[in-house]
Design a protein around this motif. Structure first.
Motif, PDB file in Angstrom:
ATOM      1  N   GLN A 179       0.829  -1.202   0.000  1.00 36.15           N
ATOM      2  CA  GLN A 179       0.000   0.000   0.000  1.00 36.15           C
ATOM      3  C   GLN A 179       0.864   1.252   0.000  1.00 36.15           C
ATOM      4  O   GLN A 179       2.020   1.225   0.459  1.00 36.15           O
ATOM      5  CB  GLN A 179      -0.915   0.008   1.215  1.00 36.15           C
ATOM      6  CG  GLN A 179      -2.036  -1.012   1.156  1.00 36.15           C
ATOM      7  CD  GLN A 179      -3.050  -0.814   2.274  1.00 36.15           C
ATOM      8  OE1 GLN A 179      -2.710  -0.349   3.355  1.00 36.15           O
ATOM      9  NE2 GLN A 179      -4.306  -1.171   2.010  1.00 36.15           N
ATOM     10  N   ALA A 180       0.303   2.326  -0.495  1.00 35.85           N
ATOM     11  CA  ALA A 180       1.010   3.602  -0.474  1.00 35.85           C
ATOM     12  C   ALA A 180       1.441   3.926   0.953  1.00 35.85           C
ATOM     13  O   ALA A 180       0.678   3.727   1.903  1.00 35.85           O
ATOM     14  CB  ALA A 180       0.121   4.705  -1.028  1.00 35.85           C
ATOM     15  N   ASN A 221      11.147   3.250   1.045  1.00 37.99           N
ATOM     16  CA  ASN A 221      10.193   3.681   2.067  1.00 37.99           C
ATOM     17  C   ASN A 221       9.233   4.711   1.476  1.00 37.99           C
ATOM     18  O   ASN A 221       9.499   5.286   0.414  1.00 37.99           O
ATOM     19  CB  ASN A 221      10.934   4.280   3.255  1.00 37.99           C
ATOM     20  CG  ASN A 221      11.863   3.292   3.938  1.00 37.99           C
ATOM     21  OD1 ASN A 221      11.600   2.087   3.957  1.00 37.99           O
ATOM     22  ND2 ASN A 221      12.954   3.802   4.494  1.00 37.99           N
ATOM     23  N   SER A 222       8.158   4.945   2.183  1.00 45.18           N
ATOM     24  CA  SER A 222       7.157   5.937   1.761  1.00 45.18           C
ATOM     25  C   SER A 222       6.784   5.753   0.295  1.00 45.18           C
ATOM     26  O   SER A 222       6.757   6.711  -0.486  1.00 45.18           O
ATOM     27  CB  SER A 222       7.695   7.358   1.999  1.00 45.18           C
ATOM     28  OG  SER A 222       8.036   7.546   3.348  1.00 45.18           O
ATOM     29  N   GLU A 248       3.137   5.988  -8.001  1.00 42.20           N
ATOM     30  CA  GLU A 248       3.997   6.254  -9.164  1.00 42.20           C
ATOM     31  C   GLU A 248       5.327   5.507  -9.106  1.00 42.20           C
ATOM     32  O   GLU A 248       6.098   5.545 -10.073  1.00 42.20           O
ATOM     33  CB  GLU A 248       4.244   7.758  -9.337  1.00 42.20           C
ATOM     34  CG  GLU A 248       4.719   8.470  -8.092  1.00 42.20           C
ATOM     35  CD  GLU A 248       3.582   9.131  -7.331  1.00 42.20           C
ATOM     36  OE1 GLU A 248       2.506   8.503  -7.165  1.00 42.20           O
ATOM     37  OE2 GLU A 248       3.789  10.286  -6.871  1.00 42.20           O
ATOM     38  N   ASP A 249       5.613   4.837  -8.001  1.00 46.29           N
ATOM     39  CA  ASP A 249       6.800   3.976  -7.926  1.00 46.29           C
ATOM     40  C   ASP A 249       6.536   2.599  -8.540  1.00 46.29           C
ATOM     41  O   ASP A 249       7.467   1.793  -8.662  1.00 46.29           O
ATOM     42  CB  ASP A 249       7.234   3.801  -6.468  1.00 46.29           C
ATOM     43  CG  ASP A 249       7.714   5.093  -5.831  1.00 46.29           C
ATOM     44  OD1 ASP A 249       7.361   5.339  -4.661  1.00 46.29           O
ATOM     45  OD2 ASP A 249       8.439   5.852  -6.502  1.00 46.29           O
ATOM     46  N   GLN A 302       8.757  -7.182  -9.946  1.00 47.89           N
ATOM     47  CA  GLN A 302       7.628  -6.263 -10.000  1.00 47.89           C
ATOM     48  C   GLN A 302       7.368  -5.629  -8.646  1.00 47.89           C
ATOM     49  O   GLN A 302       7.292  -6.327  -7.632  1.00 47.89           O
ATOM     50  CB  GLN A 302       6.373  -7.001 -10.467  1.00 47.89           C
ATOM     51  CG  GLN A 302       5.116  -6.150 -10.503  1.00 47.89           C
ATOM     52  CD  GLN A 302       5.129  -5.103 -11.606  1.00 47.89           C
ATOM     53  OE1 GLN A 302       5.453  -5.410 -12.749  1.00 47.89           O
ATOM     54  NE2 GLN A 302       4.771  -3.868 -11.271  1.00 47.89           N
ATOM     55  N   VAL A 303       7.229  -4.322  -8.656  1.00 50.59           N
ATOM     56  CA  VAL A 303       6.803  -3.578  -7.473  1.00 50.59           C
ATOM     57  C   VAL A 303       5.492  -2.874  -7.824  1.00 50.59           C
ATOM     58  O   VAL A 303       5.435  -2.116  -8.796  1.00 50.59           O
ATOM     59  CB  VAL A 303       7.859  -2.547  -7.040  1.00 50.59           C
ATOM     60  CG1 VAL A 303       7.306  -1.643  -5.949  1.00 50.59           C
ATOM     61  CG2 VAL A 303       9.116  -3.260  -6.559  1.00 50.59           C
ATOM     62  N   THR A 304       4.465  -3.148  -7.059  1.00 51.29           N
ATOM     63  CA  THR A 304       3.165  -2.523  -7.272  1.00 51.29           C
ATOM     64  C   THR A 304       2.733  -1.828  -5.993  1.00 51.29           C
ATOM     65  O   THR A 304       2.681  -2.448  -4.933  1.00 51.29           O
ATOM     66  CB  THR A 304       2.107  -3.558  -7.684  1.00 51.29           C
ATOM     67  OG1 THR A 304       2.552  -4.250  -8.854  1.00 51.29           O
ATOM     68  CG2 THR A 304       0.772  -2.882  -7.969  1.00 51.29           C
ATOM     69  N   VAL A 305       2.453  -0.536  -6.115  1.00 50.83           N
ATOM     70  CA  VAL A 305       2.034   0.265  -4.962  1.00 50.83           C
ATOM     71  C   VAL A 305       0.588   0.682  -5.182  1.00 50.83           C
ATOM     72  O   VAL A 305       0.271   1.388  -6.146  1.00 50.83           O
ATOM     73  CB  VAL A 305       2.922   1.500  -4.782  1.00 50.83           C
ATOM     74  CG1 VAL A 305       2.524   2.252  -3.514  1.00 50.83           C
ATOM     75  CG2 VAL A 305       4.396   1.092  -4.726  1.00 50.83           C
TER      76      VAL A 305
END
Length: 116
Positions: free
Chosen positions: A13-14, A83-84, A88-89, A111-114
């Motif tokens: 999560q964001a 972090n944080s 858009e990351d 894969q990174v999904t936020v």
């Protein structure tokens, strides 16, 4: 045979955190500039962070203060502490090994999904 194997990606999560790892084999790891790149859908691959063989760090502006790159030469591994995290990351993150007068190498990506 050179291998760069990334791990640590996932869904977060964001505002959350992830730590990516890239384990290298087949290269003189301590002599290589190591970097993390990312590529979002429909966008060009971009440099996120880099660390020289001497430990000098560099970051893309949008991740400064949130991401930290580090390396453990004894373990032949480079890390990216994120972090944080922001939506858009979201991207596929790639590990890169580079050295003057040598080939550059890439990992397979993680894969990174936020989520917002």
């Amino acid at each position: 045979q050179v291998q760069l194997v990334e791990s640590g990606g996932g869904l977060v999560q964001a505002g959350g955190s992830l730590r990516l790892s890239c384990a290298a084999s087949g290269i003189t790891f301590s002599s290589y500039y190591m970097a993390w790149y990312r590529q979002a859908p429909g966008k060009q691959r971009e440099l996120v962070a880099g660390i020289t063989s001497g430990g000098r760090l560099s970051y893309e502006d949008s991740v400064k203060g949130r991401f930290t790159i580090s390396r453990d030469n004894a373990k032949h591994t480079v890390y990216l502490q994120m972090n944080s995290l922001k939506p858009e990351d979201t991207a596929v993150y790639y590990c890169n090994a580079n050295r003057v007068f040598h080939m550059a190498y890439w990992g397979q990506g993680t894969q990174v999904t936020v989520s917002s």
